[in-house]
Design a protein around this motif. Sequence first.
Motif, short mmCIF file in Angstrom:
data_model
loop_
_atom_site.label_atom_id
_atom_site.label_comp_id
_atom_site.label_asym_id
_atom_site.label_seq_id
_atom_site.Cartn_x
_atom_site.Cartn_y
_atom_site.Cartn_z
N VAL A 129 -5.23 4.81 4.93
CA VAL A 129 -5.55 5.76 3.82
C VAL A 129 -7.32 4.85 3.39
O VAL A 129 -7.81 3.96 3.44
CB VAL A 129 -4.28 5.14 2.68
CG1 VAL A 129 -5.18 5.98 1.60
CG2 VAL A 129 -2.94 5.61 3.01
N VAL A 131 -9.97 5.26 0.93
CA VAL A 131 -9.67 5.06 -0.86
C VAL A 131 -11.42 5.62 -1.78
O VAL A 131 -12.37 4.33 -1.25
CB VAL A 131 -9.39 3.20 -1.31
CG1 VAL A 131 -9.14 3.86 -3.02
CG2 VAL A 131 -8.62 3.68 -0.38
N TYR A 140 -7.14 9.91 -2.74
CA TYR A 140 -6.53 9.36 -1.18
C TYR A 140 -6.92 10.02 -0.40
O TYR A 140 -5.85 11.19 -0.68
CB TYR A 140 -5.16 8.57 -1.85
CG TYR A 140 -5.22 7.30 -3.12
CD1 TYR A 140 -6.14 6.32 -3.70
CD2 TYR A 140 -4.81 6.94 -4.33
CE1 TYR A 140 -6.14 5.52 -4.10
CE2 TYR A 140 -4.68 6.70 -5.33
CZ TYR A 140 -5.18 5.37 -5.18
OH TYR A 140 -5.34 4.41 -6.34
N LEU A 171 -0.27 5.71 -5.95
CA LEU A 171 -0.85 6.63 -4.42
C LEU A 171 1.23 5.92 -3.70
O LEU A 171 1.30 5.03 -4.63
CB LEU A 171 -1.99 5.00 -3.93
CG LEU A 171 -1.32 4.94 -2.62
CD1 LEU A 171 -2.25 6.01 -1.56
CD2 LEU A 171 -3.04 3.44 -2.33
N PHE A 181 -6.61 0.33 4.55
CA PHE A 181 -7.48 0.92 3.72
C PHE A 181 -8.33 1.22 4.08
O PHE A 181 -9.67 0.36 4.74
CB PHE A 181 -7.61 0.29 2.48
CG PHE A 181 -5.52 0.74 1.99
CD1 PHE A 181 -4.90 1.08 0.77
CD2 PHE A 181 -5.37 -1.37 2.07
CE1 PHE A 181 -3.71 0.78 1.04
CE2 PHE A 181 -3.73 -1.25 0.80
CZ PHE A 181 -2.94 0.38 0.59
#
Length: 375
Positions: A129, A131, A140, A171, A181
């Motif tokens: 993901v 961010v 996201y 999320l 992330f």
Amino acid sequence: MSKSKSFLASLSAFLLTLIASPAFADYALNFPEPVSPLTSQMYDLHMLTTKIATIIMVIVISIVTYAILKFRKSKGAEADQNFHKSAFGTWSWILVPIIVLGIDLTIAGSATDALKQVEDYSQKNDVTVKVIGSQWKWTYEYMDDDIRVVSNMLSKEEAGDNYLRAVDNPLVLPVNKRIRFLHTASDVLHAWWVPQIVYKKDSIPGYINETWTIIEKEGTYRGQCAEICGTGHAFMPIVVEAVSQDKYDAWLSEKKIAMASAAAEASADKTWTMAELMSRGEQVYNTNCVACHQITGEGVPGVFPALKGGQIATGPVADHLSIVMNGSTKNPVMAAWAGALNDLELAALITYERNAWGNNTGDVVQPTDIKSARK
């Protein structure tokens, strides 16, 4: 009863009443319970450090208190001018540094493994993901599934008791999977931090930082921006919904269908009415633009320009379209929305801004105009 004793009694009664009250039950005296291996290790390290610090504090305060009471002037005590020549005075210069070093090594031994794991990116990730922090919201991007979610704070009326802690789009992540992330920002420094599931790293414009986690327990986990990012810093809550793999797969399918439907609608060669564009444009504006330009379109004086009666929304349509699509690197900095919004969303947004708050330019921008501008 003396005044001092009366005051102490009143203070004690007040503190006992406060502690016993239901409101005091909401006060947390420690970090929330961690639900991932690495945050659990960090929590244990924090507790170890706290225990050692508490023991040292108790010992030091006890020694100081004893010395004050035992060797006070009123009892006739006199300073020992040869204390440094005694065995204790001589060996303490060696023993104290050894004790301090031993404490440091005790903490460092536990911390070394945690630090190694923080920077260990060798294992395969199940979900990645990206961010993106912005003033003042989170975006996201699910890199493996081409899904994009914009997360804004809910108003006080919508959030209720969770005001400043609730968002419109949380999320969603699966449990028991390694999640990667990628942190960045579109304007200034931010920091995405949910202490129960993942450690913190700064989100820097033009740079990618990386963190990872494995969430071991389903639930809702909350965090916030941990880097002072401007006047709206307090209005960037984070909500993570950790769900089972089956629920996560179902959520992914639902999102993909919704995005495919929106893309098809945006690409259709249809002429939209102003009413349709205004209704959709208001939704797009409230999701993406309201944090900077405000619900009233008046912006933030000296920080973000006003759209209500401003040059951007009442000047040439081409200039308005250009700055929304391509952004601006001048002061104030504005993110480019060409890659984030589809043709219909951009057309609706610009139409809305040019006709809301009394601007009433009468201009209507169609998705076909956005297509031409992209070329």
